[in-house]
Design a protein around this motif. Structure first.
Motif, PDB file in Angstrom:
ATOM      1  N   ALA A   1       0.770  -1.231   0.024  1.00 37.82           N
ATOM      2  CA  ALA A   1      -0.033   0.047   0.026  1.00 37.82           C
ATOM      3  C   ALA A   1       0.872   1.250   0.134  1.00 37.82           C
ATOM      4  O   ALA A   1       1.926   1.215   0.636  1.00 37.82           O
ATOM      5  N   GLY A   2       0.275   2.301  -0.527  1.00 37.95           N
ATOM      6  CA  GLY A   2       1.098   3.499  -0.326  1.00 37.95           C
ATOM      7  C   GLY A   2       0.437   4.755  -1.032  1.00 37.95           C
ATOM      8  O   GLY A   2      -0.774   4.531  -1.099  1.00 37.95           O
ATOM      9  N   LEU A   3       1.007   5.692  -1.326  1.00 38.98           N
ATOM     10  CA  LEU A   3       0.469   7.208  -1.643  1.00 38.98           C
ATOM     11  C   LEU A   3       1.465   7.751  -2.767  1.00 38.98           C
ATOM     12  O   LEU A   3       2.636   7.863  -2.374  1.00 38.98           O
ATOM     13  N   LYS A   4       0.893   8.221  -3.877  1.00 41.56           N
ATOM     14  CA  LYS A   4       1.602   8.788  -4.876  1.00 41.56           C
ATOM     15  C   LYS A   4       0.955  10.414  -4.741  1.00 41.56           C
ATOM     16  O   LYS A   4      -0.238  10.475  -4.826  1.00 41.56           O
ATOM     17  N   TYR A   5       1.698  11.296  -4.864  1.00 39.00           N
ATOM     18  CA  TYR A   5       1.345  12.770  -4.983  1.00 39.00           C
ATOM     19  C   TYR A   5       2.144  13.383  -6.109  1.00 39.00           C
ATOM     20  O   TYR A   5       3.245  13.498  -6.342  1.00 39.00           O
ATOM     21  N   PHE A   6       1.220  13.713  -7.056  1.00 37.70           N
ATOM     22  CA  PHE A   6       1.735  14.541  -8.470  1.00 37.70           C
ATOM     23  C   PHE A   6       1.941  15.750  -8.355  1.00 37.70           C
ATOM     24  O   PHE A   6       1.181  16.660  -8.177  1.00 37.70           O
ATOM     25  N   VAL A   7       3.291  16.166  -8.116  1.00 36.34           N
ATOM     26  CA  VAL A   7       3.831  17.401  -8.168  1.00 36.34           C
ATOM     27  C   VAL A   7       3.509  18.159  -9.328  1.00 36.34           C
ATOM     28  O   VAL A   7       2.886  19.341  -9.394  1.00 36.34           O
TER      29      VAL A   7
ATOM     30  N   PRO B   1       1.732  17.346 -13.666  1.00 41.88           N
ATOM     31  CA  PRO B   1       0.743  16.401 -14.197  1.00 41.88           C
ATOM     32  C   PRO B   1       1.633  14.798 -14.534  1.00 41.88           C
ATOM     33  O   PRO B   1       1.162  13.774 -14.392  1.00 41.88           O
ATOM     34  N   ASN B   2       2.822  14.856 -14.682  1.00 42.89           N
ATOM     35  CA  ASN B   2       3.543  13.535 -14.941  1.00 42.89           C
ATOM     36  C   ASN B   2       4.742  13.124 -14.269  1.00 42.89           C
ATOM     37  O   ASN B   2       5.381  12.309 -14.240  1.00 42.89           O
ATOM     38  N   THR B   3       4.812  14.188 -13.189  1.00 40.02           N
ATOM     39  CA  THR B   3       5.865  13.891 -11.949  1.00 40.02           C
ATOM     40  C   THR B   3       5.112  13.565 -10.611  1.00 40.02           C
ATOM     41  O   THR B   3       4.565  14.391 -10.118  1.00 40.02           O
ATOM     42  N   PHE B   4       5.579  12.619 -10.165  1.00 44.99           N
ATOM     43  CA  PHE B   4       5.229  12.192  -8.647  1.00 44.99           C
ATOM     44  C   PHE B   4       6.179  11.806  -7.565  1.00 44.99           C
ATOM     45  O   PHE B   4       7.183  11.405  -7.791  1.00 44.99           O
ATOM     46  N   VAL B   5       5.731  12.101  -6.156  1.00 41.73           N
ATOM     47  CA  VAL B   5       6.473  11.617  -5.262  1.00 41.73           C
ATOM     48  C   VAL B   5       5.564  10.179  -4.658  1.00 41.73           C
ATOM     49  O   VAL B   5       4.612  10.407  -4.566  1.00 41.73           O
ATOM     50  N   GLN B   6       6.344   9.393  -4.166  1.00 40.15           N
ATOM     51  CA  GLN B   6       5.588   7.898  -3.901  1.00 40.15           C
ATOM     52  C   GLN B   6       6.092   7.632  -2.513  1.00 40.15           C
ATOM     53  O   GLN B   6       7.448   7.527  -2.059  1.00 40.15           O
ATOM     54  N   VAL B   7       5.269   7.321  -1.523  1.00 42.17           N
ATOM     55  CA  VAL B   7       5.571   6.309  -0.388  1.00 42.17           C
ATOM     56  C   VAL B   7       4.911   5.142  -0.534  1.00 42.17           C
ATOM     57  O   VAL B   7       3.757   4.970  -0.674  1.00 42.17           O
ATOM     58  N   LEU B   8       5.618   4.083  -0.255  1.00 40.17           N
ATOM     59  CA  LEU B   8       5.043   2.719  -0.341  1.00 40.17           C
ATOM     60  C   LEU B   8       5.684   1.611   0.897  1.00 40.17           C
ATOM     61  O   LEU B   8       6.880   1.834   1.253  1.00 40.17           O
TER      62      LEU B   8
ATOM     63  N   ASP C   1       6.162 -14.716   9.296  1.00 39.77           N
ATOM     64  CA  ASP C   1       7.788 -14.661   9.362  1.00 39.77           C
ATOM     65  C   ASP C   1       8.136 -13.621   8.210  1.00 39.77           C
ATOM     66  O   ASP C   1       9.298 -13.718   7.647  1.00 39.77           O
ATOM     67  N   GLY C   2       7.673 -12.848   7.699  1.00 40.17           N
ATOM     68  CA  GLY C   2       7.861 -12.186   6.471  1.00 40.17           C
ATOM     69  C   GLY C   2       8.703 -10.710   6.995  1.00 40.17           C
ATOM     70  O   GLY C   2       9.060 -10.391   8.100  1.00 40.17           O
ATOM     71  N   ARG C   3       8.591  -9.703   6.089  1.00 36.86           N
ATOM     72  CA  ARG C   3       9.687  -8.676   6.351  1.00 36.86           C
ATOM     73  C   ARG C   3       8.875  -7.540   5.529  1.00 36.86           C
ATOM     74  O   ARG C   3       8.075  -7.624   4.577  1.00 36.86           O
ATOM     75  N   PHE C   4       9.116  -6.284   6.371  1.00 33.42           N
ATOM     76  CA  PHE C   4       8.635  -5.261   5.768  1.00 33.42           C
ATOM     77  C   PHE C   4       9.510  -4.113   4.920  1.00 33.42           C
ATOM     78  O   PHE C   4      10.625  -4.222   5.233  1.00 33.42           O
ATOM     79  N   VAL C   5       9.306  -3.905   3.602  1.00 28.95           N
ATOM     80  CA  VAL C   5       9.840  -2.829   2.970  1.00 28.95           C
ATOM     81  C   VAL C   5       9.178  -1.586   2.463  1.00 28.95           C
ATOM     82  O   VAL C   5       8.104  -1.523   2.532  1.00 28.95           O
ATOM     83  N   TYR C   6      10.130  -0.507   3.112  1.00 24.84           N
ATOM     84  CA  TYR C   6       9.678   0.707   3.060  1.00 24.84           C
ATOM     85  C   TYR C   6      10.224   1.431   1.735  1.00 24.84           C
ATOM     86  O   TYR C   6      11.452   1.387   1.607  1.00 24.84           O
ATOM     87  N   ALA C   7       9.630   2.242   0.823  1.00 26.96           N
ATOM     88  CA  ALA C   7      10.358   2.959  -0.030  1.00 26.96           C
ATOM     89  C   ALA C   7       9.676   4.411  -0.239  1.00 26.96           C
ATOM     90  O   ALA C   7       8.511   4.630   0.122  1.00 26.96           O
TER      91      ALA C   7
END
Length: 123
Positions: free
Chosen positions: A76-82, A84-91, A110-116
């Protein structure tokens, strides 16, 4: 470090691939590397500039300091379009590890979290 490449099948449904790689060179001189290659399918909630994302991923984890195995899980995450074609993303991804299909059900605990955190271009 991670790279991803996605393709929108519709305005809100994206398929793609991610390649992550990590390298370490500690003081003892034993340098190591680890990587993962994952396919993903994401659904975007189109709220103009803000686009929440939910999806799934599946791939393989490999390298020097890991138990090489299959990985899969939700994201799950969130994209913010700065622009129209450029975005910042948290995932955030949760990857359960397993060696074969029989272990997949038991592996979720027994999984792992990956933050981006990253930037992207959509065209």
């Amino acid at each position: 470090l991670e790279f991803s490449l996605g393709y929108f099948l519709t305005r809100v449904f994206e398929l793609g691939i991610r390649q992550g790689i990590g390298y370490s060179d500690p003081d003892n001189g034993n340098d190591t590397w680890n990587a993962s290659t994952r396919a993903f399918a994401d659904y975007h909630f189109d709220l103009q500039q803000w686009q929440p994302v939910v999806g799934v991923n599946f791939g393989y984890l490999y390298g020097d300091d890991v138990n090489e195995s299959w990985i899969a899980g939700p994201e799950a995450g969130l994209k913010y379009f700065v622009k129209p074609n450029t975005f910042v993303q948290v995932l955030v991804e949760y990857n359960a590890t397993f060696d074969d299909a029989d272990e997949a059900d038991e592996a979720f605990d027994d999984g792992r979290f990956v933050y981006a955190l990253g930037m992207g271009i959509a065209w």
